[in-house]
Design an enzyme around this catalytic site. Structure first.
Site, PDB file in Angstrom:
ATOM      1  CB  CYS A 182      -0.534 -40.905   4.801  1.00  0.00           C
ATOM      2  SG  CYS A 182      -1.757 -42.491   5.386  1.00  0.00           S
ATOM      3  CB  CYS A 211      -3.108 -42.631   2.583  1.00  0.00           C
ATOM      4  SG  CYS A 211      -3.456 -42.080   4.447  1.00  0.00           S
TER       5      CYS A 211
END
Ligand SMILES: [Zn+2]
Length: 147
Positions: free
Chosen positions: A72, A75
């Site tokens: 991600c 993230c």
């Protein structure tokens, strides 16, 4: 391991040695048995489905959890912000990271629908959550309301 087991396994964020300690000792600023650095201060720690329930049950500090995944992008971008806050606010909150790829049970248990999701838990009760990567300023302001 039994249901009564109160030992929590925590990977040292500094040297990555696995420490096994009595969950109640989480509140005594434990040091890593291998490198002697503070285990819970200055850097986020990675939690598992075994360790997270014990940490939440025993921590006297509010716990902020970063649900993330290696694939991600947002993230990854948010990672340094979370790590910096863990350093700044050591001793005030406990900073935990949950890799939802490695620990899918925890993502399900906390009904995490998108990542990153940030969750503040105190005394086993969820106080608030926010989804999406926050800027350092936004994250700090968000955390301040729980102190
Ligand atoms: Zn260590």
């Amino acid at each position: 391991m039994t249901m009564q087991d109160t030992n929590v396994q925590i990977g040292c964020p500094h040297c990555h040695a696995v420490n096994r300690l009595e969950a109640a000792r989480l509140n005594e600023a434990p040091n890593c048995g291998a490198c002697k650095a503070p285990l819970l201060a200055g850097a986020p720690i990675a939690a598992t489905k075994e360790s997270l329930p014990l940490i939440l049950k025993h921590s006297k500090l509010p716990v902020v959890i970063d649900f993330w995944a290696p694939w991600c992008g947002p993230c990854q971008q948010f990672g340094p912000t979370f790590a910096a806050a863990a350093k700044d606010m050591a001793g005030k909150m406990l900073f935990i990271k949950v890799d939802t790829e490695a620990q899918p049970e925890l993502g399900n248990q906390f009904r995490v629908r998108s990542i990153p999701t940030l969750l503040v838990v105190e005394g086993n009760a969820e106080l608030e959550r926010v989804s999406g990567a926050l800027s350092p300023g936004q994250f700090k302001a968000w955390l301040m309301q729980f102190l």
